[in-house]
Design an enzyme around this catalytic site. Structure first.
Site, PDB file in Angstrom:
ATOM      1  N   HIS A 116       0.834  -1.204   0.000  1.00  8.39           N
ATOM      2  CA  HIS A 116       0.000   0.000   0.000  1.00  8.39           C
ATOM      3  C   HIS A 116       0.869   1.255   0.000  1.00  8.39           C
ATOM      4  CE1 HIS A 116      -3.637  -2.345   0.713  1.00  8.39           C
ATOM      5  NE2 HIS A 116      -4.313  -1.241   0.523  1.00  8.39           N
ATOM      6  N   LYS A 157     -10.394  -7.834   7.520  1.00 10.23           N
ATOM      7  CA  LYS A 157     -11.126  -8.142   8.744  1.00 10.23           C
ATOM      8  C   LYS A 157     -11.115  -6.926   9.656  1.00 10.23           C
ATOM      9  CE  LYS A 157      -7.235 -10.321  11.210  1.00 10.23           C
ATOM     10  NZ  LYS A 157      -6.887  -9.714  12.489  1.00 10.23           N
TER      11      LYS A 157
END
Lengths: 179, 280
Positions: free
Chosen positions: A36, A101
């Site tokens: 990222h 999650k």
């Protein structure tokens, strides 16, 4: 259960609501913290990230090595909130879906709503079971990062729950008292 | 003196690393089963069922239960009448970790330097704790610690007069902050006493005790029961999506401390609490 296919389009995910269970099929890309950071560095400099983003889905996952005769090792989701700081920029660049999650912060929720995107939950700690839904796997970028590289996965009926829908509906708000 | 060879330690550690990562601990398995029986929330039930399916699939296919195969912790009880030959203990252990993680296709999640994170990740070194004990046995326990839950662990230096209520408050606050992100239902290790470091180590070691085995100290047994009940009343549930299964067990360890303090540490484990041990 709803079936959806990648690449996503705003119209294909419009009807999804937080809490819906879906089966996702098609190509998705893994990316964790390091990938990222690198992708964002490129975007900020006006360069193209190493994977297409428009309509695509990023899976927050760093799989284990594939044992012999298997496509991939264990491959469950990692904690999404670590990616919160990078997510709005990726959504601006065309990303439409994320799988991970746990909860997201308000800036991510707002960006999801603004770009009519979607955030899915996969069951944390069920990486072996999820591996059985992956049909193909190859490294497409940042090979040197090992488990943090970007893998292109072809998944078939990958089981997910809608965490945040395109209108900003949030499953954690709906499910928890005070959480 | 009894001789134990470094190569046997390496071999044992390698085997334990694989076993811990592919076979769900029996007590955790039992706890998930009984949680499934008691749970009334439909979504929570289906998640608990998926976790049991995952354990069965992982064991059958010798696949890691979770892709985060952890930061490898190794706890050794080393009898003082044991002499180690053919290499040093710590290198033997790290060699075992390397071998086991490679053989088991486990993930290289270790970074050699916490700030220079650009050199790629590796399998070792693990974190090794050695206790010297009586006799001539070597007990080895491997605990691969997942970091999603490790990230949510916490310690506090309470006032010596703080008492039970403040301890309960801190544990509950830590569990709430872990919330959906640390893969509930959790197993909670609590360390009370010692110094700053010791409390944290006790909290980690508490995770080695089987869930459901009653604490021999009556006061602690009552506290564990109370904490478990309170945590399961929070409504976080499996994946943080609600239900009464937020924790599978609370284990407390204590140690002597200083008159001026009451250190408390909470080590949170996800539902994939893994460990395996062997006596040499």
């Amino acid at each position: 259960m709803k079936k959806i296919y990648t690449p996503l389009s705003q119209s294909s995910i419009k009807s999804l609501k937080a809490g819906d269970e879906v089966l996702l099929s098609g190509v998705i890309y893994t990316a964790r913290d390091l990938a990222h950071q690198q992708m964002l560095n490129k975007i900020v400099k006006g360069k193209r990230p190493p994977i297409p983003l428009k309509g695509q889905v990023i899976y927050y996952c760093g799989p284990t090595t594939a044992p012999k005769k298997r496509v991939i090792g264990s491959c469950g989701p990692t904690t999404s909130s670590r990616m919160d700081a990078f997510t709005p920029a990726l959504l601006r660049a065309g990303l439409l879906g994320m799988i991970g999650k746990g909860s997201r912060d308000s800036s991510v929720k707002e960006a999801i709503r603004r770009h009519r995107a979607v955030y899915f939950l996969a069951i944390g700690g069920a990486g072996a079971l999820l591996a059985s839904k992956v049909k193909e796997c190859r490294v497409v970028a940042y090979k040197e990062f090992g488990p943090e590289a970007i893998y292109e996965l072809k998944v078939d009926d990958f089981p997910l729950i809608v965490g945040i829908d395109s209108r900003g509906g949030d499953i954690f708000r709906l499910c928890q008292k005070g959480g | 003196m009894r001789t134990v060879y470094a190569k046997d330690i390496t071999k044992t550690v390698a085997g334990l690393c694989v076993l811990a990562n592919v076979r769900l601990r029996e007590d955790v398995h039992k706890a998930l089963f009984s949680a499934l029986a008691k749970e009334t929330n439909a979504r929570a039930k289906s998640i608990l069922k998926a976790l049991l399916d995952n354990a069965a699939y992982a064991w059958e296919n010798k696949l890691a239960l979770c892709q985060d195969t952890g930061l490898p912790y190794v706890f050794i009880e080393l009898g003082q009448e044991v002499s180690i030959r053919g290499g040093d203990l710590i290198s033997a252990i790290n060699k075992g970790i390397e071998r086991g993680y490679k053989q088991g296709s486990l993930r290289n999640s270790v970074i050699r330097h916490p700030l220079k994170r650009d050199s790629g990740s590796c399998f070792s070194p693990g974190i090794v704790h050695v206790d010297i004990t009586r006799g001539d046995h070597v007990n080895l326990a491997v605990l691969p610690k997942g970091f999603g839950s490790e990230n949510k662990s916490a310690a506090v230096m309470l006032k010596p007069t703080a008492g039970l209520e403040k301890i309960v408050e801190f544990v509950i606050k830590s569990v709430k902050e872990a919330g959906a992100n640390a893969c509930p239902p959790f197993v909670i290790g609590v360390g009370i006493g010692g110094g700053f470091d010791q409390a944290a180590l006790l909290a980690k070691k508490a995770l080695l005790r089987p869930i459901g085995r009653k604490n021999r100290d009556k006061v602690l047994a009552r506290l564990e029961k109370r904490l478990l009940k309170q945590i399961n009343g929070l409504g976080i549930g499996p994946m943080g999506l609600g239900g009464k299964t937020t924790s599978l067990g609370v284990n407390i360890l204590t140690s002597p401390t200083h008159i001026a303090g009451l250190p408390v540490a909470v080590n949170i484990s996800c539902h994939v609490l893994r460990s395996a041990s062997k006596r040499l």
